[in-house]
Design an enzyme around this catalytic site. Structure first.
Site, PDB file in Angstrom:
ATOM      1  CB  SER A 152      -0.918   0.057   1.233  1.00 39.42           C
ATOM      2  OG  SER A 152      -1.510   1.289   1.288  1.00 39.42           O
ATOM      3  CE1 TYR A 165      -4.257  -2.008   4.682  1.00 39.81           C
ATOM      4  CE2 TYR A 165      -3.386   0.150   4.326  1.00 39.81           C
ATOM      5  CZ  TYR A 165      -3.918  -0.923   3.918  1.00 39.81           C
ATOM      6  OH  TYR A 165      -3.959  -1.374   2.390  1.00 39.81           O
ATOM      7  CE  LYS A 169      -1.750  -4.039   2.919  1.00 44.33           C
ATOM      8  NZ  LYS A 169      -1.903  -5.327   2.139  1.00 44.33           N
TER       9      LYS A 169
END
Length: 260
Positions: A152, A165, A169
């Site tokens: 991401s 998150y 990532k």
């Protein structure tokens, strides 16, 4: 039959490919792109009915050979089980696309331990262990391969309320580099793609309101979010012979968001 999307060195005819999170959003479009390019597909997800629907659609539209494996990658035994069953489907794997992922938005001060652990399990532990298991099999087969991790833009630039998150990532990007370093001598390439917001059905739902989307769009020089095929096209390229000297890189698909 649908018209092929790719030609020449972007064809993936006969390449045995595992795509995780393959029934929705980016994963579903990646599966369609690979089917259009001629790959043999193993689709993975948690819902057997959704996997069967996807299998029938890809077979009808592209004549693709498609197998499915229903597995929960958050389980400790999930990655090894998937690697084994996916490898058995077509006698080995040439390409792994680690796409499955989750996100729980929370401010740092409200971090929930359970959700944090779940995010790390699905976004980092599962793809890292699956890549290790598939990489081991690729080394044993001795025919090389390509591993593509869907990370991401949040791996490259911080995003508020995405604590777990972003961490998961960013770690996945570094794990990809270690895969590239250790598996490269065996002809196995490992790379990651780092999309910004992608306007899947879920992306539309989460980012559809102008109040939320406007500040994010203001940071993207192209002034828009990505659409699924812009991610899929990059993944197909990384799986193809057109990228045969590309190894250990992360490719932002973000309209310039992470430039600085």
């Amino acid at each position: 039959m649908a018209e092929p999307r790719y030609a020449g060195v972007l064809r993936l005819d006969g390449k045995r490919t595992l795509v995780t999170g393959a029934t929705k959003g980016i994963g579903a479009d990646i599966a369609r792109a690979f089917a259009s390019a001629g790959a043999k597909l193993v689709l993975s997800g948690r819902d057997e009915a959704e996997l069967e629907t996807a299998r029938r659609s890809l077979t009808a539209d592209y004549g693709a050979e498609v197998a499915t494996v229903a597995v929960d990658l958050a389980r400790s035994d999930g990655p090894d089980r998937l690697a084994g069953q996916a490898g058995d489907a077509f006698g080995g794997l040439d390409v792994l696309v680690n796409n499955a992922g989750i996100s729980h938005t929370q401010p740092v001060v409200d971090t929930d331990h359970t959700r944090f652990d779940e995010t790390i399990a699905v976004n980092l532990r599962a793809p890292a262990l699956l890549a290790a298991a598939v990489g081991r099999a690729m080394v044993a087969d001795g025919v090389g391969g390509s591993i593509i991790n869907v990370a991401s833009a949040a791996a490259l630039a911080p995003l508020a309320e995405h604590y777990a998150y972003c961490a998961s990532k960013a770690a996945l990007v570094m794990a990809t580099k270690v895969l590239a370093l250790e598996l490269g001598p065996h002809g196995i390439r490992a790379n990651s793609v780092c999309p910004t917001v992608v306007l899947t059905e879920m992306g539309q739902r989460v980012w559809g309101e102008e109040e939320k989307s406007a500040p994010m769009l203001a940071r993207i020089p192209l002034g828009r979010f990505a659409v699924p095929h812009e991610v899929s096209d990059a993944v197909v390229w990384l799986a193809s012979d057109a990228s045969s000297m590309v190894n250990g890189v992360e490719i932002p698909i973000d309209g310039g968001y992470t430039m600085g």
